[in-house]
Design a protein around this motif. Structure first.
Motif, short mmCIF file in Angstrom:
data_model
loop_
_atom_site.label_atom_id
_atom_site.label_comp_id
_atom_site.label_asym_id
_atom_site.label_seq_id
_atom_site.Cartn_x
_atom_site.Cartn_y
_atom_site.Cartn_z
N ASN A 77 37.85 53.05 53.30
CA ASN A 77 38.88 52.29 52.59
C ASN A 77 40.28 52.61 53.12
OD1 ASN A 77 37.65 50.63 50.33
ND2 ASN A 77 36.72 52.63 49.87
N ILE A 93 33.64 44.70 57.78
CA ILE A 93 33.15 45.87 57.06
C ILE A 93 31.63 45.78 57.03
CG2 ILE A 93 33.20 47.13 54.89
CD1 ILE A 93 35.88 45.52 54.33
N SER A 95 28.44 48.04 55.88
CA SER A 95 28.12 49.26 55.15
C SER A 95 26.95 49.02 54.21
CB SER A 95 29.34 49.73 54.35
OG SER A 95 29.03 50.82 53.52
N LEU A 98 28.63 48.90 49.92
CA LEU A 98 29.75 48.00 49.63
C LEU A 98 30.28 48.16 48.21
CD1 LEU A 98 28.71 44.67 51.40
CD2 LEU A 98 30.36 46.39 52.17
N LEU A 101 33.62 49.82 48.03
CA LEU A 101 34.81 49.16 48.55
C LEU A 101 35.84 49.00 47.43
CD1 LEU A 101 35.81 47.85 51.22
CD2 LEU A 101 34.88 45.68 50.39
N VAL A 106 38.48 44.22 48.09
CA VAL A 106 37.51 43.17 47.75
C VAL A 106 38.23 41.86 47.43
CG1 VAL A 106 35.78 42.43 46.06
CG2 VAL A 106 35.78 44.78 46.90
N SER A 115 32.84 41.22 54.77
CA SER A 115 31.95 42.33 54.42
C SER A 115 30.50 41.94 54.65
CB SER A 115 32.14 42.72 52.95
OG SER A 115 33.47 43.12 52.71
N ASN A 117 26.48 43.60 54.08
CA ASN A 117 25.62 44.66 53.57
C ASN A 117 24.62 45.03 54.66
OD1 ASN A 117 23.67 46.26 52.27
ND2 ASN A 117 24.06 45.22 50.31
#
Length: 377
Positions: A77, A93, A95, A98, A101, A106, A115, A117
């Protein structure tokens, strides 16, 4: 000529990083687009923060939970926030956490923050291809942290402002910052006007609009709508300069009324309703009418091109309306026409309002007379 796309990957998991490098190697082998991705990898947030402070990047792929931290720290972050605050390049992003985050990230309103997943079978090649498509536009070259604009600002500082400093310093303290801002913008505009490779002399519709509007309350050139009716604000800029925002949110400007020109959608039914075309007009006649409008040969209309969710419309100079200042806030402000295009619209409106009919003469007599004068002996 091969262009280098510099990518920062902030990832502590070696297996995960190998997936990126495999995809990058495969993309780099295909050099049809003449773009080669160069990677800088960091495993923790501290090193990543140092990298983005010292190097220019065209994009970043960032994990949230990094080396040397507890699962709930999500120091990725910090890296994301630093990019948002001080740099200008797209962030991807990726990750498996998530949920860690931060809310402000967001909810950050930008499609340049995406983002993924990690547990959803992420297609790494697709992420990299998307990054390349952004890179091809030249966005990071022009607007990146050390891009063309920064180069010109440096020139403005050392080659122009330094020479004019004593004259500018004579301004009052209250106005000096605004003076410097206008000074920098005017010089930057001149530099950017020279930035052309000669490949295209046409503007893109994206340059026509400021969307969403930057001026907070009202601006000349605003495209506004209410009840599915659209207008453009054609009031003089000095009339709509906001002098005060009252406690109840109403505005105080220099005029009592705002001047609006209605917008006509470029649709057959709208053109028929307004009498721009007739139902029996053949295709060639319609093409001629459209050509005259696009080329600015019909005084009472000006074209607003389509862009994004803004459909093409005609400005109708013949049927202008006025509204009370505080009615303006009841309209939805969709966009504002950019300054260089707005000047043309205002000029055409002025020409339309100032036109006058030419006294008519018997042209047949004149043609016969001058034909006899000019014909060969």
């Amino acid at each position: 000529m091969i262009q280098k796309l510099k990518l920062l990957i902030v990832e502590d998991d070696n297996d995960q990083y190998d997936l990126y490098t495999d995809a990058i190697e495969e993309l780099n082998e295909d050099d049809t687009d003449k773009i080669r991705i160069e990677i800088t990898r960091e495993k923790n947030s501290d090193n990543a923060l140092q990298q983005i402070s010292s190097e220019k990047f065209d994009g970043a792929i960032i994990d949230l939970n990094l080396e040397g931290e507890e699962n709930n720290q999500a120091s990725g972050n910090k890296v994301i926030r630093r990019v948002l605050e001080q740099h200008r390049f797209p962030i991807f992003i990726v990750s498996g956490n998530l949920g860690n985050l931060d809310d402000d990230i967001v909810n950050y309103p930008s499609p340049f923050i995406t983002s993924y997943n990690r547990d959803d079978d992420v297609q790494y090649a697709e992420i990299l291809k998307e990054l390349k498509e952004i890179f091809k536009t030249g966005i990071t070259k022009i607007l990146g942290g050390r891009g063309l604009i920064e180069e010109h600002l440096k020139k403005i500082f050392w080659e122009h402002l330094a020479n004019d400093y004593k004259n500018i310093a004579s301004t009052t303290e209250q106005s000096s910052e605004k003076t410097l801002l206008r000074y920098a913008l005017s010089h930057l505009s001149e530099y950017l006007a020279e930035y052309s490779d000669g490949e295209s002399r046409y503007f893109h519709p994206a340059e026509y609009y400021i969307k969403p509007p930057i001026q907070k309350h009202i601006a000349t050139g605003d495209i506004i709508s209410q009840n599915n009716k659209h207008f453009i604000n054609i009031s003089p800029a000095c009339d709509v300069a906001v002098r005060k925002v009252n406690e109840d949110g109403t505005l105080k400007i220099n005029a009592n009324k705002v001047i609006l020109a209605p917008l006509i959608p470029v649709l057959r039914e709208s053109f028929l309703e307004k009498g721009i075309i007739k139902a029996h007009d053949p295709a060639k006649t319609i093409e001629k009418i459209i050509g005259e409008i696009v080329k600015g040969q019909r005084d009472k209309y000006a074209l607003l091109p389509e862009y994004s969710d803004l459909n093409a419309k005609l400005i109708d100079f013949q049927n202008i309306e006025t509204i009370e200042v505080n009615e303006y806030q009841e309209f939805n402000r969709e966009a504002t026409v950019a300054g260089i295009f707005l000047k043309d619209i205002q000029s055409r409106f002025s020409s339309y309002m100032a036109r006058q009919g030419q006294p008519d003469l018997d042209k047949s007599i004149l043609i016969g007379k001058y034909k006899n004068i000019l014909k060969p002996e």
